[in-house]
Design a protein around this motif. Structure first.
Motif, PDB file in Angstrom:
ATOM      1  N   GLY A   2       0.766  -1.240   0.000  1.00  0.00           N
ATOM      2  CA  GLY A   2       0.000   0.000   0.000  1.00  0.00           C
ATOM      3  C   GLY A   2       0.793   1.283   0.000  1.00  0.00           C
ATOM      4  O   GLY A   2       0.194   2.362  -0.023  1.00  0.00           O
ATOM      5  N   THR A   3       2.142   1.207   0.010  1.00  0.00           N
ATOM      6  CA  THR A   3       2.937   2.431   0.090  1.00  0.00           C
ATOM      7  C   THR A   3       2.770   3.308  -1.143  1.00  0.00           C
ATOM      8  O   THR A   3       2.924   4.536  -1.059  1.00  0.00           O
ATOM      9  CB  THR A   3       4.424   2.072   0.297  1.00  0.00           C
ATOM     10  OG1 THR A   3       4.555   1.386   1.545  1.00  0.00           O
ATOM     11  CG2 THR A   3       5.303   3.296   0.314  1.00  0.00           C
ATOM     12  N   ALA A   4       2.458   2.710  -2.281  1.00  0.00           N
ATOM     13  CA  ALA A   4       2.367   3.482  -3.528  1.00  0.00           C
ATOM     14  C   ALA A   4       1.341   4.602  -3.417  1.00  0.00           C
ATOM     15  O   ALA A   4       1.549   5.704  -3.945  1.00  0.00           O
ATOM     16  CB  ALA A   4       2.014   2.560  -4.685  1.00  0.00           C
ATOM     17  N   PHE A   5       0.220   4.343  -2.744  1.00  0.00           N
ATOM     18  CA  PHE A   5      -0.806   5.374  -2.618  1.00  0.00           C
ATOM     19  C   PHE A   5      -0.263   6.588  -1.873  1.00  0.00           C
ATOM     20  O   PHE A   5      -0.456   7.739  -2.308  1.00  0.00           O
ATOM     21  CB  PHE A   5      -2.026   4.813  -1.890  1.00  0.00           C
ATOM     22  CG  PHE A   5      -3.131   5.808  -1.700  1.00  0.00           C
ATOM     23  CD1 PHE A   5      -3.991   6.108  -2.731  1.00  0.00           C
ATOM     24  CD2 PHE A   5      -3.308   6.457  -0.486  1.00  0.00           C
ATOM     25  CE1 PHE A   5      -5.010   7.037  -2.568  1.00  0.00           C
ATOM     26  CE2 PHE A   5      -4.317   7.378  -0.310  1.00  0.00           C
ATOM     27  CZ  PHE A   5      -5.172   7.669  -1.362  1.00  0.00           C
ATOM     28  N   SER A   6       0.424   6.353  -0.746  1.00  0.00           N
ATOM     29  CA  SER A   6       1.007   7.472   0.009  1.00  0.00           C
ATOM     30  C   SER A   6       2.055   8.196  -0.816  1.00  0.00           C
ATOM     31  O   SER A   6       2.144   9.430  -0.784  1.00  0.00           O
ATOM     32  CB  SER A   6       1.633   6.953   1.310  1.00  0.00           C
ATOM     33  OG  SER A   6       0.657   6.372   2.138  1.00  0.00           O
ATOM     34  N   MET A   7       2.856   7.439  -1.562  1.00  0.00           N
ATOM     35  CA  MET A   7       3.880   8.064  -2.388  1.00  0.00           C
ATOM     36  C   MET A   7       3.263   8.992  -3.441  1.00  0.00           C
ATOM     37  O   MET A   7       3.757  10.112  -3.665  1.00  0.00           O
ATOM     38  CB  MET A   7       4.716   6.994  -3.081  1.00  0.00           C
ATOM     39  CG  MET A   7       5.884   7.529  -3.891  1.00  0.00           C
ATOM     40  SD  MET A   7       6.636   6.249  -4.927  1.00  0.00           S
ATOM     41  CE  MET A   7       5.346   6.014  -6.180  1.00  0.00           C
ATOM     42  N   LEU A   8       2.184   8.568  -4.070  1.00  0.00           N
ATOM     43  CA  LEU A   8       1.534   9.398  -5.087  1.00  0.00           C
ATOM     44  C   LEU A   8       0.912  10.646  -4.466  1.00  0.00           C
ATOM     45  O   LEU A   8       0.989  11.745  -5.031  1.00  0.00           O
ATOM     46  CB  LEU A   8       0.475   8.576  -5.823  1.00  0.00           C
ATOM     47  CG  LEU A   8       0.992   7.392  -6.647  1.00  0.00           C
ATOM     48  CD1 LEU A   8      -0.168   6.597  -7.217  1.00  0.00           C
ATOM     49  CD2 LEU A   8       1.905   7.875  -7.767  1.00  0.00           C
ATOM     50  N   VAL A   9       0.279  10.482  -3.291  1.00  0.00           N
ATOM     51  CA  VAL A   9      -0.322  11.641  -2.623  1.00  0.00           C
ATOM     52  C   VAL A   9       0.739  12.662  -2.253  1.00  0.00           C
ATOM     53  O   VAL A   9       0.599  13.873  -2.505  1.00  0.00           O
ATOM     54  CB  VAL A   9      -1.105  11.179  -1.372  1.00  0.00           C
ATOM     55  CG1 VAL A   9      -1.541  12.384  -0.530  1.00  0.00           C
ATOM     56  CG2 VAL A   9      -2.321  10.368  -1.770  1.00  0.00           C
ATOM     57  N   TYR A  10       1.839  12.206  -1.668  1.00  0.00           N
ATOM     58  CA  TYR A  10       2.888  13.130  -1.224  1.00  0.00           C
ATOM     59  C   TYR A  10       3.679  13.703  -2.402  1.00  0.00           C
ATOM     60  O   TYR A  10       4.163  14.834  -2.326  1.00  0.00           O
ATOM     61  CB  TYR A  10       3.821  12.431  -0.243  1.00  0.00           C
ATOM     62  CG  TYR A  10       3.178  12.161   1.084  1.00  0.00           C
ATOM     63  CD1 TYR A  10       2.376  13.122   1.692  1.00  0.00           C
ATOM     64  CD2 TYR A  10       3.330  10.949   1.745  1.00  0.00           C
ATOM     65  CE1 TYR A  10       1.764  12.883   2.907  1.00  0.00           C
ATOM     66  CE2 TYR A  10       2.732  10.705   2.964  1.00  0.00           C
ATOM     67  CZ  TYR A  10       1.945  11.677   3.534  1.00  0.00           C
ATOM     68  OH  TYR A  10       1.336  11.455   4.740  1.00  0.00           O
ATOM     69  N   SER A  11       3.805  12.959  -3.484  1.00  0.00           N
ATOM     70  CA  SER A  11       4.470  13.506  -4.671  1.00  0.00           C
ATOM     71  C   SER A  11       3.678  14.686  -5.227  1.00  0.00           C
ATOM     72  O   SER A  11       4.247  15.726  -5.576  1.00  0.00           O
ATOM     73  CB  SER A  11       4.631  12.418  -5.741  1.00  0.00           C
ATOM     74  OG  SER A  11       5.504  11.402  -5.305  1.00  0.00           O
ATOM     75  N   ALA A  12       2.350  14.530  -5.283  1.00  0.00           N
ATOM     76  CA  ALA A  12       1.521  15.630  -5.762  1.00  0.00           C
ATOM     77  C   ALA A  12       1.591  16.818  -4.806  1.00  0.00           C
ATOM     78  O   ALA A  12       1.636  17.980  -5.245  1.00  0.00           O
ATOM     79  CB  ALA A  12       0.079  15.162  -5.914  1.00  0.00           C
ATOM     80  N   ALA A  13       1.608  16.557  -3.493  1.00  0.00           N
ATOM     81  CA  ALA A  13       1.671  17.655  -2.523  1.00  0.00           C
ATOM     82  C   ALA A  13       3.015  18.383  -2.581  1.00  0.00           C
ATOM     83  O   ALA A  13       3.065  19.619  -2.515  1.00  0.00           O
ATOM     84  CB  ALA A  13       1.427  17.108  -1.115  1.00  0.00           C
ATOM     85  N   LEU A  14       4.100  17.633  -2.705  1.00  0.00           N
ATOM     86  CA  LEU A  14       5.421  18.271  -2.755  1.00  0.00           C
ATOM     87  C   LEU A  14       5.604  19.098  -4.017  1.00  0.00           C
ATOM     88  O   LEU A  14       6.317  20.110  -4.008  1.00  0.00           O
ATOM     89  CB  LEU A  14       6.515  17.197  -2.662  1.00  0.00           C
ATOM     90  CG  LEU A  14       6.624  16.462  -1.325  1.00  0.00           C
ATOM     91  CD1 LEU A  14       7.655  15.350  -1.404  1.00  0.00           C
ATOM     92  CD2 LEU A  14       6.972  17.427  -0.206  1.00  0.00           C
ATOM     93  N   ASN A  15       4.985  18.689  -5.107  1.00  0.00           N
ATOM     94  CA  ASN A  15       5.085  19.457  -6.348  1.00  0.00           C
ATOM     95  C   ASN A  15       4.382  20.805  -6.252  1.00  0.00           C
ATOM     96  O   ASN A  15       4.656  21.705  -7.054  1.00  0.00           O
ATOM     97  CB  ASN A  15       4.511  18.655  -7.515  1.00  0.00           C
ATOM     98  CG  ASN A  15       5.406  17.510  -7.937  1.00  0.00           C
ATOM     99  OD1 ASN A  15       6.636  17.589  -7.787  1.00  0.00           O
ATOM    100  ND2 ASN A  15       4.824  16.450  -8.456  1.00  0.00           N
ATOM    101  N   GLU A  16       3.454  20.936  -5.290  1.00  0.00           N
ATOM    102  CA  GLU A  16       2.729  22.189  -5.130  1.00  0.00           C
ATOM    103  C   GLU A  16       3.475  23.203  -4.256  1.00  0.00           C
ATOM    104  O   GLU A  16       3.070  24.359  -4.188  1.00  0.00           O
ATOM    105  CB  GLU A  16       1.349  21.917  -4.512  1.00  0.00           C
ATOM    106  CG  GLU A  16       0.429  21.075  -5.390  1.00  0.00           C
ATOM    107  CD  GLU A  16       0.093  21.762  -6.709  1.00  0.00           C
ATOM    108  OE1 GLU A  16      -0.069  23.006  -6.694  1.00  0.00           O
ATOM    109  OE2 GLU A  16       0.028  21.071  -7.735  1.00  0.00           O
ATOM    110  N   ILE A  17       4.549  22.789  -3.612  1.00  0.00           N
ATOM    111  CA  ILE A  17       5.318  23.727  -2.778  1.00  0.00           C
ATOM    112  C   ILE A  17       6.175  24.618  -3.673  1.00  0.00           C
ATOM    113  O   ILE A  17       6.941  24.110  -4.497  1.00  0.00           O
ATOM    114  CB  ILE A  17       6.216  22.953  -1.787  1.00  0.00           C
ATOM    115  CG1 ILE A  17       5.366  22.108  -0.839  1.00  0.00           C
ATOM    116  CG2 ILE A  17       7.085  23.920  -0.986  1.00  0.00           C
ATOM    117  CD1 ILE A  17       6.181  21.278   0.131  1.00  0.00           C
ATOM    118  N   PRO A  18       6.062  25.930  -3.568  1.00  0.00           N
ATOM    119  CA  PRO A  18       6.881  26.821  -4.404  1.00  0.00           C
ATOM    120  C   PRO A  18       8.377  26.591  -4.156  1.00  0.00           C
ATOM    121  O   PRO A  18       8.831  26.535  -3.010  1.00  0.00           O
ATOM    122  CB  PRO A  18       6.448  28.223  -3.952  1.00  0.00           C
ATOM    123  CG  PRO A  18       5.101  28.035  -3.336  1.00  0.00           C
ATOM    124  CD  PRO A  18       5.126  26.671  -2.708  1.00  0.00           C
TER     125      PRO A  18
END
Length: 318
Positions: A196-212
């Motif tokens: 199940g780690t892939a789901f967390s990885m995808l969520v956090y990848s999208a969140a980190l991309n939003e940080i200026p």
């Protein structure tokens, strides 16, 4: 000569009820609000009907069954027994053991394992080259998209006495053991993390991309280390993504059944029997549908408590 007004200077006549300045009737305002509410609810009414039929309806029927002594076999008709099923559950040591193992399994595999590893992978992939990101993402997502039963058989082959893990330990001249017998709850927790780690990885990848990038670059120029940037900049800015990910992961982990069933079937004994497996045993192996449904309602209550905590943490700060 000008005739003085009968109202006298500075006096204003009363406005008649039918004049333009009169306030509308309160009943008319209420009726207008009701009409506007109905018009706004009209587009979502099909979804509400479907939820009532296929979600609220089954939950309500299960809630009724939980207060009966319904059985699959050997019973002509069921009767209402009140809270007896719940009293029996809280007096059953196997149920209390299942509650404890469910909490251990959820904390280890979801709150700590999937959440931490997913954030670490997402952070590392931000700095990695494109080929490395593509390869890592493909490997992690492949484990996620595998059917639960297939993933269970793969991890069973990895942890069994003659499995891959012991073969590697024997090659390194390290002590091996039957992991599914000695540490079953840790084995199934690791399996759930792997899957199940892939789901967390995808969520956090999208969140980190939003940080200026300007913010992190400015902190780096000021001399902030990687850990300080993570703790004081990254984590606060993705707080809502963390809460959402924790809530979804926790609810998914609480309902894991197939993975544990394939690997250990809740054994040896009941050392890896979480609430879903205990519920299945009582309802379908021992034919006590009423008692098993009461356990299912208690599991639903646990998930609701976790959701309330996460929703409170996700509230917008004023």
């Amino acid at each position: 000569m000008t005739t003085a007004s009968p109202m006298g200077p500075g006096r204003v006549g009363k406005t008649s009820p039918g004049s333009a300045g009169a306030s509308p009737d309160p009943r008319a305002r209420t009726a207008a609000r009701v009409r506007r509410g109905l018009l706004r609810a009209l587009p979502v009414s099909p979804a509400v009907v479907l939820l009532a039929l296929f979600l609220a309806g089954p939950i309500g029927y299960c809630a009724y069954i939980a207060f009966t002594d319904l059985q699959l076999t050997g019973q002509a008709e069921s009767s209402f027994i009140g809270l007896d099923n719940f009293r029996e559950a809280f007096g059953d040591e196997r149920f209390l053991n299942a509650v404890w193992l469910t909490l251990v399994f959820t904390v280890l595999s979801s709150l700590i394992g999937q959440n931490t590893l997913g954030l670490a992978l997402a952070s590392l992939m931000q700095r990695a080259s494109k080929p490395v990101r593509t390869l890592t993402g493909a490997i992690v997502v492949t484990a996620w998209v595998l059917p639960e039963v297939v993933a269970g058989f793969l991890l069973y082959a990895f942890f069994r006495r003659e499995g891959t893990l012991n073969a590697v330990l024997d090659f390194l001249h390290l002590p091996s053991q039957n992991w599914l017998f000695t540490l079953p709850i840790l084995a199934v927790s690791f399996a759930n993390v792997w899957r199940g780690t892939a789901f967390s990885m995808l969520v956090y990848s999208a969140a980190l991309n939003e940080i200026p990038k300007e913010i992190t670059e400015a902190a780096q120029v000021d001399g902030a280390s990687g850990w300080r940037r993570m703790w004081h900049i990254t984590l606060p800015m993705i707080r809502r993504s963390i809460g959402t990910n924790l809530m979804l992961n926790t609810l998914q982990t609480l309902s894991v059944f197939g993975l544990i069933w394939v690997m250990t079937r809740g054994g040896p004994g009941n050392r890896s029997q979480t609430l879903p497996l205990f519920m299945y045993e009582q309802a379908f192996q021992k034919s006590m549908i009423g008692y098993g449904t009461a356990v299912a309602l208690l599991l639903l209550l646990v998930g609701s408590l976790f959701s309330l905590v996460y929703m409170r943490l996700l509230r917008t700060e004023v």
